[in-house]
Enzyme design. Structure first.
Site, PDB file in Angstrom:
ATOM      1  N   GLY A  41       0.816  -1.202   0.000  1.00 33.23           N
ATOM      2  CA  GLY A  41       0.000   0.000   0.000  1.00 33.23           C
ATOM      3  C   GLY A  41       0.851   1.254   0.000  1.00 33.23           C
ATOM      4  O   GLY A  41       1.876   1.323   0.683  1.00 33.23           O
ATOM      5  N   GLY A  46       1.172   3.825   4.078  1.00 34.47           N
ATOM      6  CA  GLY A  46       2.179   3.018   3.397  1.00 34.47           C
ATOM      7  C   GLY A  46       3.336   3.828   2.859  1.00 34.47           C
ATOM      8  O   GLY A  46       4.501   3.459   3.025  1.00 34.47           O
ATOM      9  N   ARG A 338     -19.936  12.266  13.520  1.00 29.54           N
ATOM     10  CA  ARG A 338     -20.576  11.752  12.306  1.00 29.54           C
ATOM     11  C   ARG A 338     -21.689  10.754  12.586  1.00 29.54           C
ATOM     12  O   ARG A 338     -22.712  10.761  11.910  1.00 29.54           O
ATOM     13  CB  ARG A 338     -19.505  11.102  11.418  1.00 29.54           C
ATOM     14  CG  ARG A 338     -18.546  12.118  10.835  1.00 29.54           C
ATOM     15  CD  ARG A 338     -17.404  11.465  10.089  1.00 29.54           C
ATOM     16  NE  ARG A 338     -16.560  12.484   9.478  1.00 29.54           N
ATOM     17  CZ  ARG A 338     -15.459  12.214   8.799  1.00 29.54           C
ATOM     18  NH1 ARG A 338     -15.069  10.955   8.637  1.00 29.54           N
ATOM     19  NH2 ARG A 338     -14.743  13.192   8.267  1.00 29.54           N
ATOM     20  N   GLU A 433      -5.850   2.794   8.141  1.00 32.11           N
ATOM     21  CA  GLU A 433      -7.206   2.251   8.220  1.00 32.11           C
ATOM     22  C   GLU A 433      -7.231   0.730   8.198  1.00 32.11           C
ATOM     23  O   GLU A 433      -8.242   0.120   8.560  1.00 32.11           O
ATOM     24  CB  GLU A 433      -8.054   2.802   7.060  1.00 32.11           C
ATOM     25  CG  GLU A 433      -9.536   2.585   7.229  1.00 32.11           C
ATOM     26  CD  GLU A 433     -10.368   3.173   6.105  1.00 32.11           C
ATOM     27  OE1 GLU A 433     -11.601   2.973   6.098  1.00 32.11           O
ATOM     28  OE2 GLU A 433      -9.791   3.836   5.212  1.00 32.11           O
TER      29      GLU A 433
END
Length: 646
Positions: A41, A46, A338, A433
């Site tokens: 990644g 990454g 959120r 993530e």
């Protein structure tokens, strides 16, 4: 039974990371040249990790699914990045950023990891400024800040509505320097097929060349997964089409526990779904909630007229509008977290007050801000976002309120990692993530970029050395080893099976059906009956997929349908685990909202006595039930209480 060890350092919260670094094992410069690290990644986590390892002197191989690291999904982040600099002098501090993050995650994150994130946030800003990231500045030349949901201070640094892009370009420049110097070797258009485990440690990966279809083997002393989240299991999400959970799913199948898979975030400010053939959703930055006010009509009759096109929102007087977030949460207003904003929008639409042709939308209105500040100020802050909205919807948001509705965005769950970001497989690390570690049951806005760069620039360079210090005598691994042979065979067999089915249904048809199941039963609101139904439906769909999917083409060429099939096959397994995880968590917390467990006001109702833990799932075989392990969450430095944004 495996006992989870989070490896949290002893001592006061504010001293844990300092003490860890003071006592960790190191690798001297000459020995670093003997050690190889693989990074999967090239997004913020990454790229920053690979660049940092290369600068330290390790030999790094970094793999990118795109033709360039600049295409990573990190580029899509719009609104900003948090840091506790307290430039506005409005009361911010490292502790307040830590506390807001813990509270925003509804007390389901690990204290030590979150405090470290807040602690190194300030270093990130300094690093990025040194790289030339063009953060917005105020009149005096200092870096500007704006507010985001879940905070009462302005701590979000931004570059107009292109923050992710600018930060990624900074990380890409650092990575390019190391590629140029030879310390990092970059492999583009590669997709990870499997992790190779030798003697219980991660020692390499199997990759597929997306241009030629060649199956390739790569060995290293350690492997880092920085492959992002798995929101595309819902089919429609704000994620890039290439975003997928396959790398971390392969790691799960090889022994890395999966943490809190059901914790997914529904973002409140997305452009609503507009048709049955839509392939993805577009996010409108949360930064818009700084100046935009969210409302629906107070009257069901007015809402019906707007849906039928008989009334325009601009014709509705102030007294006929319900600014429901300001009404329900006066202390935070439109800047509630959120999950709170998303559920409130759903509640209004379910009650019949929604707007737009489908009734599944609310208004985000900038009329007050334009009147107060002037159009030129709003244009300077959000111009590119307004332009994007107009191109997609053909409506001018300077003149007509935007329409927004919640959509799947970020996944708080991911591979379980300890304080060192190491998984339950020694030598296998997860960053950004791809891991579960910092956001609990809900991520605050502008914290994704913070975590990705924190993990890559300021955490892994230390913890990786601590792991590799006793590996300097281990010679480089040969990819002819039996473990590589077996992993490649399993990959080829899986690809051959998919290509040989030759059924009647497209890959997208299965992905779309899975997405509908996930959204209907494992989405914004969940209940026991729906989750049990979803598990059965996903199992049936998975059986049908392996009998009737059609994957055209061959493996010896560019084959996007094969790429999708491999991902959807993994999503069909991951979706079931997500539903199972949501089913066992008989409480509501953050983005996980069980309809059976809510306060009289309709807020999430936690059960701290029974569910104050990280759910870490262990794979035990394709036909076996996964095993649940629990990491207790112990709060020594914050008071755990019902969230209140009123």
């Amino acid at each position: 039974m495996v006992k989870l060890n989070a490896k949290i350092p002893a001592g006061p919260l504010a001293e844990k990371w300092t003490n860890y670094k003071a006592h960790q094992n190191l690798v001297n410069p000459a020995n670093k040249r003997k050690l190889d690290i693989i990074v999967i990644g090239t997004g913020l986590a990454g790229a920053s990790a690979a660049a940092s390892f290369g600068e330290l002197g390790f030999n790094v191989k970094v793999f990118c699914i795109h033709d360039s690291p600049r295409r990573a999904h990190s580029i899509a982040a719009q609104g900003g990045i948090n840091a506790a600099k307290n430039y506005p002098n409005d009361g911010d501090s490292i502790y307040r950023l830590f506390y807001d993050t813990i509270k925003g995650g509804d007390y389901r994150a690990r204290e030590a990891n979150v405090y470290r994130l807040a602690e190194v946030s300030n270093n990130i800003i300094d690093q990025c400024v040194a790289q030339g990231v063009p953060f917005a500045r105020e009149y005096g030349g200092l870096l500007d800040n704006r507010s985001f949901g879940g905070a009462q201070v302005s701590r979000t640094f931004y570059a107009r509505g292109q923050t992710g892009q600018q930060l990624l370009l900074g990380a890409y420049s650092a990575l390019s320097k190391e590629v140029g110097s030879g310390s990092v070797k970059l492999y583009t258009r590669r997709d990870m097929m499997d992790v190779v485990i030798i003697d219980g440690r991660a020692r390499g990966v199997i990759m597929r060349n997306l241009i030629t279809g060649a199956i390739e083997r790569y060995a290293a002393h350690a492997v880092v997964l920085a492959t992002g989240g798995y929101g595309n299991v819902f089919f429609l999400s704000t994620n890039a089409m290439a975003s997928n959970g396959s790398a971390i799913w392969k790691a799960y199948r090889k022994g890395a526990f999966f943490g809190n898979p059901s914790f997914t975030q529904i973002h409140p400010t997305c452009i609503p779904v507009h048709g049955d053939y839509q392939s993805k959703l577009t996010l409108m930055s949360e930064s818009l909630r700084n100046d935009g006010r969210i409302w629906v009509p107070k009257s069901l009759d007015d809402a019906e007229k707007i849906r039928k096109g008989q009334l325009k929102p601009t014709q509705l007087p102030e007294e006929a509008r319900d600014y429901y977030l300001e009404r329900r949460y006066p202390a935070f207003g439109n800047l509630v977290p959120r999950d709170v904003a998303s559920r409130a929008a759903k509640e209004r639409c379910d009650a019949g007050y929604g707007v737009g042709s489908t009734g599944l939308a609310v208004y985000l209105d900038f009329a007050d801000a334009i009147k107060r500040l002037g159009k030129h100020v709003i244009e300077a802050r959000y111009g590119n976002l307004f332009q994007m909205y107009e191109k997609i919807t053909d409506e001018n948001p300077y003149e007509t309120p935007m329409m927004i509705y919640p959509a799947v965005h970020y996944t708080m769950g991911g591979i379980w990692v300890d304080y060192e970001l190491q998984t339950t497989v020694p030598g296998l690390f997860a960053a950004g993530e791809a891991n579960f570690s910092d956001h609990g049951a809900n991520r605050l806005g502008a914290s994704a970029l913070m975590q990705g760069l924190s993990d890559g620039y300021f955490v892994l360079p230390y913890t990786m050395q601590n792991y590799l210090a006793d590996q300097i005598g281990v010679p480089r691994f040969k990819t002819e080893a039996a473990e590589f042979e077996q992993a490649e065979k399993e990959t080829r067999d899986r690809i051959s099976k998919l290509l040989s089915i030759n059924g009647n249904n497209t890959v997208d048809s299965y992905h779309r059906k899975l997405g509908l199941i996930m959204w209907d039963y494992v989405g914004m609101a969940r209940n026991k009956e729906g989750l049990e139904k979803a598990i059965g439906m996903i199992r049936e769909l998975r059986v049908d997929f392996w009998k009737n999917v059609k994957v055209p083409g061959t493996n010896e060429q560019v084959n996007p349908e094969l790429e999708k099939a491999l991902r959807v096959a993994d999503f069909l397994e991951l979706g079931e685990l997500m539903a199972r995880d949501a089913l066992i968590r008989e409480e509501s917390c953050g983005g996980h909202f069980r309809e059976e467990y809510q306060t009289p006001e309709g807020e999430a109702l936690r059960d701290d006595k029974s569910f104050n833990f990280v759910a870490a799932w262990e794979f035990t075989g394709q036909e076996s039930e996964p095993v649940l392990h629990k990491e207790p969450l112990q709060y020594e430095f914050v008071e755990v209480k019902q969230r209140n944004y009123k």
